[in-house]
Design a protein around this motif. Structure first.
Motif, PDB file in Angstrom:
ATOM      1  N   HIS A 429      -4.732   7.036   2.925  1.00  0.00           N
ATOM      2  CA  HIS A 429      -5.690   5.541   2.577  1.00  0.00           C
ATOM      3  C   HIS A 429      -4.796   4.700   2.133  1.00  0.00           C
ATOM      4  O   HIS A 429      -3.817   4.767   1.331  1.00  0.00           O
ATOM      5  CB  HIS A 429      -6.454   6.281   1.724  1.00  0.00           C
ATOM      6  CG  HIS A 429      -7.657   5.211   1.652  1.00  0.00           C
ATOM      7  ND1 HIS A 429      -7.795   4.009   1.193  1.00  0.00           N
ATOM      8  CD2 HIS A 429      -9.054   5.723   2.176  1.00  0.00           C
ATOM      9  CE1 HIS A 429      -8.868   3.608   1.314  1.00  0.00           C
ATOM     10  NE2 HIS A 429      -9.924   4.340   1.783  1.00  0.00           N
ATOM     11  N   SER A 430      -4.926   3.548   2.612  1.00  0.00           N
ATOM     12  CA  SER A 430      -4.333   2.136   2.010  1.00  0.00           C
ATOM     13  C   SER A 430      -4.356   2.088   0.759  1.00  0.00           C
ATOM     14  O   SER A 430      -3.568   1.481  -0.025  1.00  0.00           O
ATOM     15  CB  SER A 430      -4.869   1.043   2.978  1.00  0.00           C
ATOM     16  OG  SER A 430      -6.182   0.714   2.658  1.00  0.00           O
ATOM     17  N   ALA A 431      -5.307   2.274   0.354  1.00  0.00           N
ATOM     18  CA  ALA A 431      -5.709   2.259  -1.505  1.00  0.00           C
ATOM     19  C   ALA A 431      -4.623   3.027  -2.081  1.00  0.00           C
ATOM     20  O   ALA A 431      -4.237   2.547  -3.125  1.00  0.00           O
ATOM     21  CB  ALA A 431      -7.112   2.501  -1.752  1.00  0.00           C
ATOM     22  N   VAL A 432      -4.556   4.281  -1.870  1.00  0.00           N
ATOM     23  CA  VAL A 432      -3.357   5.021  -2.351  1.00  0.00           C
ATOM     24  C   VAL A 432      -2.032   4.418  -2.435  1.00  0.00           C
ATOM     25  O   VAL A 432      -1.251   4.272  -3.258  1.00  0.00           O
ATOM     26  CB  VAL A 432      -3.427   6.633  -1.818  1.00  0.00           C
ATOM     27  CG1 VAL A 432      -2.058   7.401  -2.425  1.00  0.00           C
ATOM     28  CG2 VAL A 432      -4.806   7.100  -1.839  1.00  0.00           C
ATOM     29  N   HIS A 433      -1.810   3.907  -1.066  1.00  0.00           N
ATOM     30  CA  HIS A 433      -0.473   3.456  -1.193  1.00  0.00           C
ATOM     31  C   HIS A 433      -0.215   1.955  -1.987  1.00  0.00           C
ATOM     32  O   HIS A 433       0.902   1.969  -2.694  1.00  0.00           O
ATOM     33  CB  HIS A 433      -0.090   2.773   0.366  1.00  0.00           C
ATOM     34  CG  HIS A 433      -0.174   3.923   1.365  1.00  0.00           C
ATOM     35  ND1 HIS A 433      -0.608   3.715   2.726  1.00  0.00           N
ATOM     36  CD2 HIS A 433       0.231   4.779   1.290  1.00  0.00           C
ATOM     37  CE1 HIS A 433      -0.584   4.832   3.450  1.00  0.00           C
ATOM     38  NE2 HIS A 433       0.257   5.627   2.765  1.00  0.00           N
ATOM     39  N   ALA A 434      -1.338   1.260  -2.152  1.00  0.00           N
ATOM     40  CA  ALA A 434      -1.249   0.048  -2.924  1.00  0.00           C
ATOM     41  C   ALA A 434      -1.006   0.344  -4.282  1.00  0.00           C
ATOM     42  O   ALA A 434      -0.215  -0.171  -5.145  1.00  0.00           O
ATOM     43  CB  ALA A 434      -2.406  -0.689  -2.751  1.00  0.00           C
ATOM     44  N   LYS A 435      -1.810   1.546  -4.786  1.00  0.00           N
ATOM     45  CA  LYS A 435      -1.720   1.881  -6.256  1.00  0.00           C
ATOM     46  C   LYS A 435      -0.296   2.603  -6.491  1.00  0.00           C
ATOM     47  O   LYS A 435       0.237   2.252  -7.455  1.00  0.00           O
ATOM     48  CB  LYS A 435      -2.721   2.877  -6.430  1.00  0.00           C
ATOM     49  CG  LYS A 435      -2.755   3.629  -7.614  1.00  0.00           C
ATOM     50  CD  LYS A 435      -3.769   4.672  -7.950  1.00  0.00           C
ATOM     51  CE  LYS A 435      -3.898   5.247  -9.201  1.00  0.00           C
ATOM     52  NZ  LYS A 435      -2.600   6.163  -9.645  1.00  0.00           N
ATOM     53  N   VAL A 436       0.349   3.395  -5.518  1.00  0.00           N
ATOM     54  CA  VAL A 436       1.585   3.933  -5.521  1.00  0.00           C
ATOM     55  C   VAL A 436       2.810   3.041  -5.792  1.00  0.00           C
ATOM     56  O   VAL A 436       3.693   3.237  -6.422  1.00  0.00           O
ATOM     57  CB  VAL A 436       1.937   5.213  -4.586  1.00  0.00           C
ATOM     58  CG1 VAL A 436       3.379   5.645  -4.710  1.00  0.00           C
ATOM     59  CG2 VAL A 436       0.868   6.072  -4.957  1.00  0.00           C
ATOM     60  N   LEU A 437       2.772   2.049  -4.880  1.00  0.00           N
ATOM     61  CA  LEU A 437       3.662   1.017  -4.812  1.00  0.00           C
ATOM     62  C   LEU A 437       3.753   0.003  -6.021  1.00  0.00           C
ATOM     63  O   LEU A 437       4.533  -0.053  -6.569  1.00  0.00           O
ATOM     64  CB  LEU A 437       3.345   0.108  -3.651  1.00  0.00           C
ATOM     65  CG  LEU A 437       4.330  -1.147  -3.433  1.00  0.00           C
ATOM     66  CD1 LEU A 437       5.825  -0.526  -3.342  1.00  0.00           C
ATOM     67  CD2 LEU A 437       4.106  -2.177  -2.176  1.00  0.00           C
ATOM     68  N   ALA A 438       2.576  -0.217  -6.511  1.00  0.00           N
ATOM     69  CA  ALA A 438       2.498  -0.706  -7.800  1.00  0.00           C
ATOM     70  C   ALA A 438       3.273  -0.153  -9.041  1.00  0.00           C
ATOM     71  O   ALA A 438       4.154  -0.393  -9.791  1.00  0.00           O
ATOM     72  CB  ALA A 438       1.021  -1.320  -8.318  1.00  0.00           C
ATOM     73  N   GLU A 439       3.093   1.364  -8.901  1.00  0.00           N
ATOM     74  CA  GLU A 439       3.822   2.105 -10.129  1.00  0.00           C
ATOM     75  C   GLU A 439       5.075   1.942  -9.651  1.00  0.00           C
ATOM     76  O   GLU A 439       6.132   2.035 -10.553  1.00  0.00           O
ATOM     77  CB  GLU A 439       3.302   3.567  -9.783  1.00  0.00           C
ATOM     78  CG  GLU A 439       1.999   3.788 -10.467  1.00  0.00           C
ATOM     79  CD  GLU A 439       1.559   5.320 -10.410  1.00  0.00           C
ATOM     80  OE1 GLU A 439       2.584   6.167 -11.066  1.00  0.00           O
ATOM     81  OE2 GLU A 439       0.468   5.844 -10.111  1.00  0.00           O
ATOM     82  N   CYS A 440       5.590   2.100  -8.561  1.00  0.00           N
ATOM     83  CA  CYS A 440       6.961   2.185  -7.902  1.00  0.00           C
ATOM     84  C   CYS A 440       7.853   1.014  -8.484  1.00  0.00           C
ATOM     85  O   CYS A 440       8.975   0.849  -9.242  1.00  0.00           O
ATOM     86  CB  CYS A 440       7.304   2.454  -6.627  1.00  0.00           C
ATOM     87  SG  CYS A 440       7.008   4.011  -5.985  1.00  0.00           S
ATOM     88  N   VAL A 441       6.951  -0.311  -8.354  1.00  0.00           N
ATOM     89  CA  VAL A 441       7.674  -1.489  -8.805  1.00  0.00           C
ATOM     90  C   VAL A 441       7.818  -1.581 -10.228  1.00  0.00           C
ATOM     91  O   VAL A 441       8.670  -1.982 -11.032  1.00  0.00           O
ATOM     92  CB  VAL A 441       6.740  -2.782  -8.179  1.00  0.00           C
ATOM     93  CG1 VAL A 441       7.162  -3.906  -9.005  1.00  0.00           C
ATOM     94  CG2 VAL A 441       6.874  -2.601  -6.755  1.00  0.00           C
ATOM     95  N   ALA A 442       6.574  -0.876 -11.013  1.00  0.00           N
ATOM     96  CA  ALA A 442       6.710  -0.967 -12.552  1.00  0.00           C
ATOM     97  C   ALA A 442       7.769  -0.121 -12.976  1.00  0.00           C
ATOM     98  O   ALA A 442       8.473  -0.510 -13.886  1.00  0.00           O
ATOM     99  CB  ALA A 442       5.438  -0.673 -12.881  1.00  0.00           C
ATOM    100  N   ALA A 443       7.981   0.989 -12.083  1.00  0.00           N
ATOM    101  CA  ALA A 443       8.929   2.022 -12.762  1.00  0.00           C
ATOM    102  C   ALA A 443      10.514   1.407 -12.426  1.00  0.00           C
ATOM    103  O   ALA A 443      11.295   1.427 -13.289  1.00  0.00           O
ATOM    104  CB  ALA A 443       8.966   3.147 -11.651  1.00  0.00           C
ATOM    105  N   ARG A 444      10.546   0.657 -11.484  1.00  0.00           N
ATOM    106  CA  ARG A 444      11.732   0.148 -11.310  1.00  0.00           C
ATOM    107  C   ARG A 444      12.139  -1.208 -12.195  1.00  0.00           C
ATOM    108  O   ARG A 444      13.202  -1.374 -12.647  1.00  0.00           O
ATOM    109  CB  ARG A 444      11.967  -0.508  -9.776  1.00  0.00           C
ATOM    110  CG  ARG A 444      13.220  -1.232  -9.388  1.00  0.00           C
ATOM    111  CD  ARG A 444      13.140  -2.049  -8.181  1.00  0.00           C
ATOM    112  NE  ARG A 444      12.067  -2.900  -8.211  1.00  0.00           N
ATOM    113  CZ  ARG A 444      11.506  -3.501  -7.124  1.00  0.00           C
ATOM    114  NH1 ARG A 444      11.738  -3.324  -6.010  1.00  0.00           N
ATOM    115  NH2 ARG A 444      10.591  -4.672  -7.177  1.00  0.00           N
ATOM    116  N   ASP A 445      11.049  -1.944 -12.452  1.00  0.00           N
ATOM    117  CA  ASP A 445      11.183  -3.118 -13.287  1.00  0.00           C
ATOM    118  C   ASP A 445      10.994  -2.896 -14.691  1.00  0.00           C
ATOM    119  O   ASP A 445      11.739  -3.833 -15.586  1.00  0.00           O
ATOM    120  CB  ASP A 445      10.374  -4.188 -12.728  1.00  0.00           C
ATOM    121  CG  ASP A 445      10.551  -4.614 -11.184  1.00  0.00           C
ATOM    122  OD1 ASP A 445      11.581  -4.207 -10.751  1.00  0.00           O
ATOM    123  OD2 ASP A 445       9.683  -5.292 -10.724  1.00  0.00           O
TER     124      ASP A 445
END
Length: 894
Positions: A429-445
């Motif tokens: 689901h697109s909503a899952v992707h959006a949530k996980v991408l936000a986590e990945c960006v936060a983890a990186r930054d």
């Protein structure tokens, strides 16, 4: 030997069906199977069971034929009079009966296909690939028709959506009965073979009766993978190349088999089983990896066995069939790599060079399956290269029939299935992707930790890369994004793949596919696609694939969103716009149709639906989902599978004929005003029902929707939340399934009657039925849906809720739709223009009614809440038994 008496010969089936014009052989099969079931009920059921089954059966037949309220009340009173234990047994008896009728119908279909093929001068069916080629060639010329035939692609994708209500143990028992019925059919009447077949059928029916009809627990995703493998092993592995052979035989005539085939493999298999994680928390990266491994094991074992059989027949000596230089060179290469195998092959084929090479090729296939790195083929292309050297050498030596016989079949199998069997597609689901991408960006930054869900999503991309490396790029790579609402939803997948690969890592090769599901998303699809192809990863992939692109359309949620009529029109319009855009961009488009088995989810005959599509929306390529009971109905028997594939592929080839494209274009233009009126009126009517205050809880009350969630159908949850407060909480499959169980099938037709009434012109609508393929498909499908419904039983379900306004709304629309469909299609009843289908429905309906009355009683009891804790499991079990039985009787669920 027990002789069947005249009384037993009409037990369970005789009186009701005797009046129906069924094929005589099928009628005899149904009588015989019904008599055997009657005997089993007497021998293995509790005392008096058989008599109670007969009482209810005769009462429902009487109520079906005279339609009087009194007759219906008598049948309902009998169903209500049974103890809970007796009702349980009666429900099981009728369910077993439906399994037997279903297999008799399937056997009749196979019988008809075999009889047609056995005629000395059999005509190629009008809806076969061979006939479609001839018609297409008459319009575009032989060369262009051949090019289109060789570019043809039919791509069914098997899913694990939970719509198969039968246990696998029950399905297996039924398959054994199918075999026994074939043996009985072939035996001499009155002889020992007939008696033996009948005795074994009696034993198997007794086993079926004694087998628990309900699963004790939900299947795991791995269980679902293995169930699909059974269809491949028993049917598709041999059926698919046989379809190619039949088409080539028809087109090449006497020359077939003596020269290279002109047919190229046009079937590709896909699977979501083990890959579809949208809403299914049990499908993990580990499960996806296991699914790929199981599928590869099956196909490599099949290829190994096929190669071994061919090897045994290639007893051609070097004297009569000298090897080509390329074959000698291949033998040297294979021998150097496998010294032990070479020594063994030299002993077994001293003067048979082609056999010697095939022995070594077979050993390499075995090594591939066993993961022996020293000998394993790197990918299917290398195996194909070796097989073609053998084939070319045989042709050069004057042995074309050996080259293009069984060896060609093996080559077709490798081309079709590769080393992976079916491409494993991932969906999220697109909503899952959006949530996980936000986590990945936060983890990186920010150095934040990733959640378990985010780690799992990233693991999926790593798994795809591993599958591609091990089984080849065709084994995985299509990634479907559910509820795509923007180009960003698609670009997000590539960003996540880069995060998964890590710095300096290489992401898997991905074809990211949008799934447009709601009415608004379908309308926005062309704009979203125009934006996404500018994205670097998409542009790069387009260049790599020769500008090939795939777009998926969802039938289920669009129908639940705006109603079946508006959804059908919106889907047509979206396809037309996307196809026109793709043409302008020079893109080779494949539209992926997310169809279900039920009419509310895009079900119905696939070939007629294909021929009703907008111009250039097919263009020789058709991909669709196949699920649940549809998989086994279409692909469970080799003969039926071959016929189905031939029919659908023929429609795909023919859909691009100029005459058909022109006809569809002109019809859509001619009836555009009719479509606009129907769209507006049907949506208003649909919204008046589903947007009414309190509709969702009322729906849950008047159908067994909540209880369906208790059925152990599949690994995927039936709904997104803990309760149903709105339609958004409910998945499309139980939405359709619940309405079909309530014998109203509302999801397939609601709003059509009002839409037709808004047009109001009978003659105009009749002309539209004759001239507009999309409209004809809608009317015919609704006719079938309403024929399986029952107004009196449906009303009893609707009245379970304390909302007379909603009940009246549904009942009135049902009556209005029925009247208009009969008026437009002609005749004096539903399906009058389709007598074979009409007879089949009428044969079943009284028996389905019996189960519906038992289900109604259980549902009514459960809804009152006046059930003790001790009694509750019994009533729930009766309800679930009746759900399984009604599904078998109607032959569709979700």
């Amino acid at each position: 030997m027990h002789e069947l008496t005249r009384t037993e010969a009409i037990d369970l089936v005789g009186r009701g069906e005797a009046e129906q014009e069924l094929p005589e052989k099928m009628r005899a099969d149904v009588r015989m199977l019904g008599a055997l079931l009657g005997r089993v009920l007497r021998e293995s059921g509790s005392p008096g069971l058989y008599d109670d089954v007969e009482r209810l059966r005769l009462a429902t037949i009487a109520a079906y034929t005279d339609e009087s309220p009194e007759a219906f009340e008598r049948a309902a009173a009998i169903a209500d009079s049974f103890s809970i234990e007796r009702a349980d047994e009666v429900a099981r008896a009728f369910t077993v009966y439906f399994h037997l009728v279903n297999l008799a119908e399937e056997h009749q279909r196979v019988r008809v296909l075999r009889e047609r093929d056995g005629r000395p001068e059999k005509e190629d069916a009008a809806d076969s690939v061979a006939a479609a080629f001839v018609r297409l060639a008459a319009e575009v010329g032989d060369d262009t028709a051949l090019q289109r035939l060789q570019a043809l692609r039919f791509h069914p994708v098997f899913t694990a959506h939970p719509t198969e209500a039968r246990r696998r143990a029950v399905s297996t028992s039924i398959r054994r009965l199918v075999t026994l019925l074939g043996e009985y059919d072939a035996s001499l009447r009155g002889g020992a073979d007939e008696r033996r077949a009948q005795r074994r059928m009696l034993e198997e029916i007794d086993t079926l009766w004694r087998t628990a009809p309900l699963r004790a627990e939900k299947p795991t995703p791995v269980d679902e993978v293995r169930a699909i493998m059974a269809v491949f092993d028993e049917t598709l592995y041999t059926a698919v190349p046989h379809v190619y052979r039949r088409v080539d035989d028809a087109l090449q005539g006497p020359a077939a088999g003596g020269r290279a085939p002109i047919v190229r493999p046009f079937v590709r298999l896909g699977t979501w089983v083990g890959g579809d994680r949208d809403g299914n928390p049990f499908v993990t990266a580990s499960i996806t990896k296991k699914a790929a491994g199981i599928a590869s094991e099956h196909i490599l074992l099949g290829l190994e066995n096929s190669a071994n059989r061919i090897t045994k027949t290639l007893t051609l000596s070097a004297e009569t069939t000298p090897p080509a230089a390329e074959l000698d060179a291949l033998l040297q290469r294979l021998s150097s790599a496998d010294e032990d195998g070479a020594a063994d092959a030299a002993k077994r084929a001293k003067v048979e060079p082609h056999k010697r090479v095939m022995l070594l090729i077979t050993r390499r296939i075995t090594a591939t399956r066993r993961r022996d790195a020293d000998l394993a083929y790197r990918d299917p292309a290398h195996l194909l290269a070796d097989l073609r050297i053998v084939q070319d050498s045989l042709v050069a030596a004057g042995a074309p029939r050996q080259a293009y016989g069984h060896l060609q079949q093996l080559i077709w199998q490798v081309e079709t299935f590769g080393f992976h069997l079916a491409e494993l597609e991932v969906r999220q689901h697109s909503a899952v992707h959006a949530k996980v991408l936000a986590e990945c960006v936060a983890a990186r930054d920010e150095g934040a930790a990733l959640s378990t869900q985010a780690e799992e999503v990233l693991d999926v991309f790593r798994t795809i890369a591993q599958i591609q490396h091990r089984y080849g790029p065709g084994a995985a790579g299509r990634y479907i994004v559910s509820f795509t609402q923007s180009a960003h939803d698609l670009a997000t997948v590539h960003e996540l793949a880069r995060f998964a690969a890590g710095p300096g890592g290489t992401p898997p090769v991905l074809d990211v596919i949008p799934l447009f599901e709601t009415f608004a998303d379908l309308q926005a699809a062309p704009e979203i696609m125009a934006e996404i192809i500018q994205h670097p990863e998409f542009a790069k992939r387009l260049d790599a694939t020769g500008r090939r692109l795939e777009v998926m359309l969802g039938y289920s949620d669009s129908s639940k969103d705006v109603g079946p009529v508006a959804a059908n029109l919106a889907l047509y319009e979206a396809q037309a716009l996307i196809a026109a855009w793709a043409q302008d961009e020079g893109i080779q488009l494949t539209l992926f149709h997310g169809r279900g088995g039920a009419l509310g989810r895009g079900g119905g005959p696939a070939n007629s639906a294909i021929l009703a599509q907008p111009p250039h929306s097919v263009d020789g390529r058709f991909k669709l989902t196949e699920q649940g009971e549809v998989i086994f109905a279409r692909y469970g028997d080799p003969n039926i599978a071959m016929r189905h594939i031939d029919q659908v592929a023929a429609a795909v080839l023919l859909a691009s004929a100029p005459s058909i494209e022109q006809h569809n274009r002109e019809a859509a233009d001619r009836y555009a005003d009719v479509a606009a009126t129907m769209d507006r009126a049907s949506r208003e009517r649909f919204f008046s029902l589903v947007k009414a205050d309190g509709f969702a809880p009322w729906f849950a009350t008047v159908t067994p929707m909540e209880e369906i969630g208790m059925l152990a159908l599949g690994s995927r949850p039936a709904r997104r939340g803990l309760s149903v407060e709105s339609l958004e909480d409910l998945r499309a499959i139980p939405w359709v399934f619940a309405w079909s169980q309530a014998r109203i099938n509302l999801a397939g037709w609601f709003g059509l009657g009002t839409a037709l009434d808004a047009v109001g012109d009978v003659e105009l609508l009749r002309r539209a039925y004759d001239e507009w393929p999309l409209f004809r498909t809608v009317i015919d499908n609704v006719g079938m849906s309403l024929a399986k419904a029952d107004q009196r039983i449906a009303r009893r379900y609707l009245d379970l809720g304390d909302r007379a306004d909603l009940a009246d709304l549904a009942a009135d629309e049902m009556a209005l739709t029925r009247r208009w469909v009969v008026e437009i299609a002609g005749g004096d009843d539903l399906l009058a223009n389709k007598p074979v289908l009409q007879r089949a429905v009428k044969m079943r309906s009284p028996y389905v009614d019996a189960l519906s009355l038992l289900q109604l009683r259980a549902l009514r009891t459960l809804r009152t809440g006046e059930v003790s804790e001790a009694e509750l499991p019994g009533w729930q079990r009766l309800l679930l038994l009746s759900v399984s039985g009604v599904s078998a009787g109607l032959q569709n669920t979700g």
